[in-house]
Design an enzyme around this catalytic site. Structure first.
Site, PDB file in Angstrom:
ATOM      1  N   ASP A   1      46.770 -29.686   2.910  1.00  0.00           N
ATOM      2  CA  ASP A   1      46.322 -30.874   3.690  1.00  0.00           C
ATOM      3  C   ASP A   1      45.635 -31.774   2.622  1.00  0.00           C
ATOM      4  O   ASP A   1      44.792 -31.082   1.671  1.00  0.00           O
ATOM      5  CB  ASP A   1      45.180 -30.536   4.788  1.00  0.00           C
ATOM      6  CG  ASP A   1      45.947 -29.595   5.722  1.00  0.00           C
ATOM      7  OD1 ASP A   1      47.292 -29.909   6.067  1.00  0.00           O
ATOM      8  OD2 ASP A   1      45.209 -28.572   5.839  1.00  0.00           O
TER       9      ASP A   1
ATOM     10  N   ASP B   1      42.580 -34.866   2.536  1.00  0.00           N
ATOM     11  CA  ASP B   1      41.544 -35.684   3.035  1.00  0.00           C
ATOM     12  C   ASP B   1      41.005 -36.827   2.351  1.00  0.00           C
ATOM     13  O   ASP B   1      40.986 -36.534   1.176  1.00  0.00           O
ATOM     14  CB  ASP B   1      40.445 -34.810   3.584  1.00  0.00           C
ATOM     15  CG  ASP B   1      40.911 -33.608   4.625  1.00  0.00           C
ATOM     16  OD1 ASP B   1      41.828 -33.868   5.242  1.00  0.00           O
ATOM     17  OD2 ASP B   1      39.909 -32.650   4.729  1.00  0.00           O
TER      18      ASP B   1
ATOM     19  N   ASP C   1      29.411 -29.276   3.687  1.00  0.00           N
ATOM     20  CA  ASP C   1      28.707 -27.951   3.681  1.00  0.00           C
ATOM     21  C   ASP C   1      28.527 -27.216   2.369  1.00  0.00           C
ATOM     22  O   ASP C   1      27.462 -26.926   2.139  1.00  0.00           O
ATOM     23  CB  ASP C   1      29.710 -26.901   4.654  1.00  0.00           C
ATOM     24  CG  ASP C   1      31.185 -27.143   4.382  1.00  0.00           C
ATOM     25  OD1 ASP C   1      31.580 -27.485   3.367  1.00  0.00           O
ATOM     26  OD2 ASP C   1      32.059 -26.395   5.193  1.00  0.00           O
TER      27      ASP C   1
END
Ligand code: ATP
Ligand code: MG
Length: 465
Positions: A67, A69, A145
């Site tokens: 993936d 982003d 995070d």
């Protein structure tokens, strides 16, 4: 919103370090075509456009991310106006999905860390429940995070931008939270699971100050949304690093919050065999993922909750409940308790209960029952599960071998074998008291069978339920 809510990350001062193209290992060859197209398009339209998050981290580590982003200063509406193949999604976080055939590139507008009142951020008891405040790249970086998840690959000059020391932590193979760990976990307790999961996936350690609050804050996971924990559980156990993830979770005391009955089972009298079953299951799951074979959550949950079900069956039988009812009640009860923590979609629930219900039936090696079991739509998954149980418990080796052979001989030979010598039932602590199933009405299948008849056996052999 007041100012304490506004500065959610505490006192993190972003400090930019730019790593030039020549000084890092990211090559465009390893970035998907879709992601490159999105990045270039945004850039040509005058927006800042970066690859960010796990993809940058994994590329720097030499991995091949699935993936990609993208983060940008374009708003969701501006993104949509640039791409025909784009839809806006999400309520908690508004995002754009740009679709290229089977690939979806997630494009997010930089999120702010301060709220001047014009944006849309909602905090309840220190937890972010909605977050649509747009901001600068620096603000976007500090609200991520972990430091290694906050690296930005700039399509304008192919450099990597590091605002929070992510490069250093990547080199030192450390998961370190951005800002005050306790505050960050209170904001979103699922970050504790992410720390353990990513450490396991990457072979990193968790920085001592990031692991220290687990003991006190792990119970906050009880309030996490069960649907989100289901997603997180799948990433933990079905993404190729399940065994490592399991061990990290257990070592840090987090497993007890997500799978409390599993932890009780591991601590009980059959704990050693149960542990071997879990390790065998997770190991085989990891191998399957690596070999690009299908895996299904049903099989995983059937294993994680196996000892709790067996213990409950034994308890009910000791209280005089007949074996058949005991299995039904125990399955129901264990599942009901578990879905309070981790939402297990119903179709998986049916498959899990079938895998369990078929286990005691393997012990009934009489002609009619054997053929009926072989024809059961969930036979394959249940048999795979029996093999794993046998791997964990040598007392089941003969039984597993028998069923392996039962499938390889033709029906006539099998019938012959069953009439001449019925082997003794294998006795295990959990299934010694094999239930006799009530005779079914013709066509009156259990609820699970309906699910299975859709063509997926629901076991390790059944891909992508
Ligand atoms: P994976 O390898 O599992 O995809 P990932 O880091 O890419 O790991 P995602 O869930 O895909 O994880 O999230 C993408 C990025 O979004 C993260 O790298 C991180 O920067 C940010 N992010 C995700 N979840 C959180 C969270 N709970 N709090 C803050 N930032 C988060
Ligand atoms: Mg990701």
């Amino acid at each position: 919103m007041n100012s304490t809510e506004a500065n959610l990350v505490g006192d993190v001062t972003p400090q930019l370090r730019v790593i030039a193209r020549a000084d890092h290992a990211i090559s465009r060859k390893n970035i998907s075509n879709g992601a490159l197209r999105v990045l270039y398009r945004l850039n040509e339209a005058g927006y800042a456009a970066f690859l960010v998050g796990g993809a940058v981290r994994d590329l720097l580590l030499g991995g091949h991310p699935k993936d990609f982003d993208v983060a940008t200063n374009a708003t969701p509406e501006q993104i949509r106006s640039l791409f025909r193949n784009c839809r806006l999604i999400g309520r908690r976080f508004r995002l754009a999905h740009v679709v290229f055939g089977r690939e979806i590139v997630e494009v997010a507008t930089f999120r702010g860390s301060s709220d001047d009142g014009s944006g849309d951020r909602h905090v309840v008891d220190g937890r972010i429940v909605r977050d649509n405040v747009y901001g600068t790249i620096e603000e976007d970086a500090v609200r991520r995070d972990f430091t290694v998840n906050a690296l930005y690959y700039d399509i304008a000059d192919f450099s990597v931008r590091d605002y929070v020391g992510g490069m250093r932590d990547l080199e030192q193979r450390t998961m370190r939270l951005i800002g005050d760990p306790e505050l960050r976990y209170r904001e979103d307790p699922v970050r504790m699971l992410r720390a353990a999961r990513l450490a396991a996936k990457l072979g990193f350690s968790i920085a001592p100050e990031a692991a220290a609050p687990f003991a006190q804050l792990a119970p906050l996971l009880r309030d996490a949304a069960p649907a989100r924990l289901f997603d997180e559980t799948l990433k933990l156990f079905l993404a190729g690093h399940g065994l490592a993830g399991f061990r990290t979770l257990e070592a840090h005391g987090l497993l007890a919050e997500v799978f409390p009955s599993t932890v009780l089972g591991l601590a009980g009298p059959h704990g050693a065999v149960f542990r071997r079953l879990l390790e065998a299951t997770l190991h085989s799951t990891d191998e399957r993922v690596r070999a690009d074979k299908g895996v299904t959550p049903a099989f995983l949950f059937a294993a994680l909750l196996w000892q709790p079900v067996c213990d409950e069956v034994q308890r009910l039988i000791a209280h005089g409940v007949d074996a058949t009812s005991a299995w039904v009640q125990a399955s129901d009860q264990v599942m009901r308790a578990q879905v309070e923590r981790v939402a297990i979609p119903r179709r998986f629930g049916f498959a899990i209960e079938d895998i369990w219900a078929l286990q005691p039936r393997f012990e009934q090696r009489v002609r009619k029952r054997v053929f009926r079991l072989l024809a059961h739509p969930r036979f394959r998954a249940a048999y795979d599960f029996l093999l794993l149980r046998a791997e964990a418990d040598p007392a089941l080796a003969e039984l597993a071998q028998w069923w392996t052979e039962a499938q390889s001989v033709d029906q006539a030979a099998l019938a012959e074998r069953l009439t001449t010598a019925a082997p003794p039932p294998a006795a295990t602590a959990a299934t010694a008291d094999a239930p006799r199933r009530k005779k079914r009405r013709r066509g009156g299948r259990r609820k699970g069978a309906r699910d299975a008849s859709a063509g997926d056996p629901g076991g390790q052999t059944g891909a992508g339920e």
